[in-house]
Design an enzyme around this catalytic site. Structure first.
Site, short mmCIF file in Angstrom:
data_model
loop_
_atom_site.label_atom_id
_atom_site.label_comp_id
_atom_site.label_asym_id
_atom_site.label_seq_id
_atom_site.Cartn_x
_atom_site.Cartn_y
_atom_site.Cartn_z
N GLU A 171 0.64 -0.81 0.19
CA GLU A 171 0.01 -0.38 -0.10
C GLU A 171 0.64 1.88 -0.15
O GLU A 171 0.70 1.89 0.69
CB GLU A 171 -1.25 0.12 1.68
N ASN A 213 2.34 -5.37 -3.77
CA ASN A 213 0.52 -5.18 -3.03
C ASN A 213 0.15 -3.95 -2.65
O ASN A 213 0.54 -3.33 -2.45
CB ASN A 213 0.50 -6.16 -1.65
N HIS A 250 -11.22 -6.07 -2.43
CA HIS A 250 -11.58 -5.82 -2.09
C HIS A 250 -12.60 -5.02 -2.21
O HIS A 250 -12.22 -3.71 -2.45
CB HIS A 250 -11.14 -5.55 -0.37
N GLU A 279 -6.27 -10.44 -1.41
CA GLU A 279 -7.27 -10.64 -0.17
C GLU A 279 -8.93 -10.49 -0.41
O GLU A 279 -9.54 -9.78 -0.25
CB GLU A 279 -6.55 -8.62 0.88
N ASP A 281 -12.04 -9.98 -1.20
CA ASP A 281 -13.29 -10.60 -0.83
C ASP A 281 -14.30 -9.47 -1.24
O ASP A 281 -14.07 -8.37 -1.43
CB ASP A 281 -13.85 -9.57 0.97
#
Ligand code: G2I
Length: 467
Positions: A171, A213, A250, A279, A281
């Site tokens: 990030e 990432n 996400h 990650e 979702d």
């Protein structure tokens, strides 16, 4: 800087050198990826991990150490997943709560569980502006730079040989349209902090894939996506060691699965790096949520270098966004429509990823493996004193229910880590057998396992036997 690291380590630090494939061994059949894509239509795994493995990929979950005593949680984890990411346990505040004092107990619980069950581990994360311990938050300048590099070195060295992929930097780019780096204490140490972290990680664990990432990097048209793309392209051009890009992915109503998601995956892959969905979702429920999961999985399968998917938790109640019910299992551990859509998508179509190590130097034989048989292809990624062997197992013209690959290691070589298989020993003649989820291969399909070792990798002729 190397001297500083050596002092802090209490052991010599190897200066960074690029990964070089010194040797490659090919035996039996090596089927071109395009052929496999056609042949793999018949595959139908019954769990997420098994189905992904049939496509040469992993399917993982973020795992919390304090849930490893929850029988429902562990039951789903062991049944469905072949990769894990510690959700918080490898972050900087968890692993170095006081400067120079490292604690790995909780991360070790997850790593040990994974290794005992034949799962890969994604390491998350070595350098990040967030989840910094108080001592680091208060640092700046060259002291912070050195502390960051020491952290990367210490943690990656501790887990050397046990991590499939590291999120080296997490990030680091700003949201919005600027395309700029995110302001942080790490960024203020100098724009080269990211490549410095990658070099330190490579030196500490040459066998791990090193990933950048981030989130909000799923839409190809977004400035943040393009800024990360430009950085990775620059790193590849200048030889900064980077192997993969992680898209956190996400998604919710405010940040839906973009229409150009596959374009984004392909765009990064075209730079010569693997792409991992790290990650995943997706908030929602019922068929709309299921459809979105299906789209994401199909996009990954359509991109040869999209090598794996990790969902950010197991049950909805385990999620950081629990109220959005964004995962594949409900709070009772029951499979949701999103689960079925994910499994269906994994079982249909897709490409097989190419070998991620250097291409073999020996041209592959063109004769296919015998009916009812199998063949193995080994690629070696070697460095001075160690190697990673990636082994592809391909079924012949009929399905097989299990396989055993025999290799011979030269004198002095020792296997230190194995993933997606179980080895009969660590030196000399070693036979690697499938684990539960990757033994069954339908005709012409392939799966991959690997092992890392010290010394020189196998140079002889591996044999594959169905079992
Ligand atoms: O925020 C979602 C993810 C975005 N990308 C990076 C990931 O590392 C991040 O994961 C989340 C975890 O899922 C949360 O579990 O990162 C959060 C922290 O940045 C995690 O939350 C933290 C809480 O903030 C802490 O109060 C708590 O002590 O979890 C900790 C452990 O339960």
């Amino acid at each position: 800087m190397d001297n500083t690291l050596a002092r802090a380590n209490g052991r010599p630090v190897t200066r960074w050198r690029p990964r070089v494939a010194l040797a490659s061994v090919v035996v039996g059949l090596s089927v071109a990826a395009t052929t496999l894509a056609v042949a793999s239509g018949a595959a139908a795994g019954t769990t997420l991990g098994a189905s992904a493995a049939e496509k040469g990929r992993y399917f993982g979950a973020a795992v919390a150490a304090n849930k490893l005593s929850d029988a429902t949680y562990v039951g789903i984890l062991n049944r469905e997943f072949n990769s894990v990411t510690p959700e918080n346990e490898m972050k900087i505040d968890a692993t170095e709560p006081q400067q120079g004092q490292f604690t790995f107990a909780n991360a070790d619980r997850i790593v040990n569980h994974a290794r005992a069950n034949g799962m890969q581990v994604r390491g998350h994360t070595l350098a990040w502006h967030s989840q910094q311990p108080g001592w680091m938050q208060n640092m700046s300048g060259s002291a912070l730079r050195q502390a960051m590099l020491n952290h990367v070195t210490q943690v990656a060295t501790y887990y050397r040989g046990k991590i499939h992929s590291w999120d080296v930097v997490n990030e680091a780019f700003a949201d919005g349209g600027s395309g700029a780096r995110r302001d942080s204490n790490l960024q203020r140490t100098g724009n080269d902090w990211i490549e410095a972290a990658f070099r330190a990680a490579r030196a500490a664990d040459p066998g791990a894939k090193l990933c950048y990432n981030d989130y909000n990097t799923d839409d190809w048209s977004h400035a943040k996506t393009q800024a990360v793309y430009a950085m990775v392209r620059d790193f590849k051009q200048r030889g900064v060691p980077i192997d993969c890009v992680g898209l956190q992915s996400h998604f919710n109503a405010a940040s839906p699965v973009p229409g150009n998601y596959q374009t984004t995956l392909q765009g990064f892959a075209d730079l010569g790096v693997d792409v991992q969905i790290t990650e995943l979702d997706i908030e929602g429920s019922g068929q709309p949520q299921a459809d979105n999961y299906g789209r994401v999985v199909r996009a990954c399968l359509a991109v040869a270098r999209c090598t794996g998917i990790t969902v950010w938790g197991i049950r909805d109640t385990d999620s950081w966004r629990a109220s959005g019910t964004p995962l594949l299992f409900d709070g009772n551990g029951n499979k949701k429509p999103a689960y079925s859509a994910t499994l269906d998508a994994l079982n249909s179509g897709g490409t097989t990823p190419p070998p991620t190590t250097a291409p073999p130097s020996t041209p592959p034989p063109t004769t296919p493996p015998p009916s009812g048989g199998c063949a193995a292809t080994v690629s070696l990624n070697s460095w001075n004193g160690g190697f990673v062997a990636t082994v592809r197992v391909t079924a012949g013209s009929t399905a097989i229910d299990g396989w055993a690959v025999a290799v011979t290691l030269p004198g002095g070589a020792t296997v230190t880590n194995t993933w997606n298989a179980r080895g009969s020993g660590i030196s000399g003649a070693v036979t690697f057998r499938n684990v539960e989820y990757n033994g069954r291969l339908s005709a012409g399909t392939t799966t991959e396992f690997g092992f890392q070792g010290t010394g020189v990798g196998p140079t002889g002729t591996p044999t594959c036997t169905p079992s």
